[in-house]
Design an enzyme around this catalytic site. Sequence first.
Site, short mmCIF file in Angstrom:
data_model
loop_
_atom_site.label_atom_id
_atom_site.label_comp_id
_atom_site.label_asym_id
_atom_site.label_seq_id
_atom_site.Cartn_x
_atom_site.Cartn_y
_atom_site.Cartn_z
N CYS A 71 0.83 -1.21 0.00
CA CYS A 71 0.00 0.00 0.00
C CYS A 71 0.87 1.26 0.00
O CYS A 71 1.56 1.53 0.98
CB CYS A 71 -0.91 -0.04 1.23
SG CYS A 71 -1.71 1.51 1.65
N CYS A 74 0.10 3.81 2.75
CA CYS A 74 0.55 3.27 4.04
C CYS A 74 2.04 3.55 4.24
O CYS A 74 2.47 3.99 5.31
CB CYS A 74 0.34 1.75 4.12
SG CYS A 74 -1.38 1.23 3.99
#
Length: 148
Positions: A71, A74
């Site tokens: 991600c 993230c």
Amino acid sequence: KDRNMKTHLVCPHCNSTNRVSTDQLQAELSCGNCHKPLFDKHPSSLNAAGLAAQIAKSEVPVVVDFWAPWCGPCRMMAPEYEKACAMLEPHARFVKVDTEAHQEVGAQHNIRSIPTLAIFKGGKEVSRISGARSASDLAKWIQPLIAN
């Protein structure tokens, strides 16, 4: 203010519960069981058992970053989460759960998108936000939940 107030802190390394005087929270505290630091100004990476122990037994708010290695947002937020952790420990416990490695945790906590951040107090989720945030945004979100 009562100087002998005790609080329970769960060790992020061995999941043991430590009873600590609240006036010692600023000191460098070590686990009575494994002797590793209870706080090191870095979020702890936890598995399902570690997260369950933190949520159930910790008496400081537990801030959880549900993320995955693939991600992008993230990974972009990770340094900001580190900064927020350094600013707010030991008044909150900062942890990370890799939802790719621990898919059952993501399912159990109904994580639909990542990054998702959740705060647990007294064994219950009290707040949740999704999407990457700056350290200052994280601190503004978390601080009101530390105070009471």
